[in-house]
Design an enzyme around this catalytic site. Structure first.
Site, PDB file in Angstrom:
ATOM      1  N   ASP A 132      41.819  36.318  47.600  1.00  0.00           N
ATOM      2  CA  ASP A 132      41.338  35.761  46.324  1.00  0.00           C
ATOM      3  C   ASP A 132      39.828  35.560  46.352  1.00  0.00           C
ATOM      4  OD1 ASP A 132      43.846  35.504  44.901  1.00  0.00           O
ATOM      5  OD2 ASP A 132      44.375  34.148  46.523  1.00  0.00           O
ATOM      6  N   ASP A 180      40.034  38.500  53.423  1.00  0.00           N
ATOM      7  CA  ASP A 180      40.563  37.472  52.531  1.00  0.00           C
ATOM      8  C   ASP A 180      40.993  38.183  51.232  1.00  0.00           C
ATOM      9  OD1 ASP A 180      40.858  34.853  51.250  1.00  0.00           O
ATOM     10  OD2 ASP A 180      39.040  35.417  50.160  1.00  0.00           O
TER      11      ASP A 180
END
Ligand code: XBP
Ligand code: MG
Length: 268
Positions: free
Chosen positions: A12, A10
């Site tokens: 953020d 991922d």
């Protein structure tokens, strides 16, 4: 044969603490530039993070908190166009923050990416954020790694954003990999839901917004990936593999053990 063939990251909150002092600030700058009196405080943004994707987040805020607001739309422009234009401004503001060096990678990210690349473990990204945000973040923090990612799956490449599993299923399809050969690194409840629904084992590194959240379905929860001189702390684990509260420097050996344990707990 190694169980682990790929790490899927991922972006953020996982690669970097981008939300509170990055995306949130950029949204507020875009609102001001558009002459709106909207302002997302640190606390408000905590709630908004449950909505994956910036355009979706703007739409949701508008519907929930400013239902009577009517933007001055030039003829032929729809509310979706207005949101898209506001969001383009936000993306511009965010890239300016990144280019000013305001956001750094989290501890252990560079180390783990380097180890994976050197060992031939395949790398991918699965994010709800816009593709240009990923590129700019990597260019400004760790440019050589840009070429290491076989797939950068971002933003609108799939119709449904996290917590839907689509972005992880897209990555698996692109890489022609089965989920049992991959490990995901995430930071949020919606990210964990998305990965788990795609059948992927998931390690969570909590951040300033998600440290109080529940990650019962995660394989391992850490406060960071850690560095040899400043290891991360294990917040949730299977004690037969690594004990809670232990200090850990998350690496490929631990990734491999986690995947094997996930499949055949009795053999580890
Ligand atoms: C987190 C997000 C993103 C950003 C905003 O993404 O929800 O929407 O907050 O990015 P990740 P955009 O999956 O990496 O945790 O404004 O570009 O949508
Ligand atoms: Mg995230």
């Amino acid at each position: 044969m190694l169980q682990l063939q790929a790490l899927i990251f991922d972006v953020d909150g996982t690669l970097a603490e981008t939300e509170r002092d990055g995306h949130r600030v950029a949204f507020n700058q875009a609102f001001a530039a558009a002459g709106l009196d909207w302002h997302w405080s640190i606390e408000t943004y905590r709630e908004l993070l449950e909505i994956g994707g910036g355009k979706e987040r703007i739409r949701w805020f508008w519907q929930q908190y400013r239902p009577d607001f009517l933007p001055a739309l030039p003829p032929g422009l729809s509310p979706a166009d207005w949101i898209a234009s506001l969001h383009r401004q936000k993306t511009y503001c965010y890239s300016q923050l990144l280019q000013a060096g305001k956001i750094a990678l989290r501890p252990g990210v560079k180390r783990l990416l380097t180890e994976a690349h050197a060992t031939g473990i395949r790398l991918a990204i699965a994010t709800t954020s816009s593709p240009e945000n990923v590129t700019t973040l990597l260019e400004t923090t760790f440019p050589e790694s840009l070429d290491w990612f076989e797939v950068i799956a971002a933003g609108d490449v799939v119709p449904a954003k996290k917590p839907a599993p689509d972005i992880y299923q897209y990555v698996l399809a692109q890489m022609r990999l089965a989920p049992e050969h991959c490990l995901v690194i995430e930071d949020s409840p919606i990210g964990l839901q998305a990965a788990r629904k795609a059948g992927l084992a998931t390690v969570i590194t909590v951040n300033n917004y998600t440290q109080q959240d529940c990650f019962a379905d995660a394989t391992l929860v850490l406060d960071s990936l850690g560095e040899p001189r400043a290891p991360g702390r294990v917040l949730q684990s299977d004690p037969s593999l690594i004990r809670p509260n232990a200090k850990a420097c998350f690496d490929l050996a631990l990734s491999e053990s986690l995947l094997r344990h996930q499949l055949q707990p009795q053999l580890v």
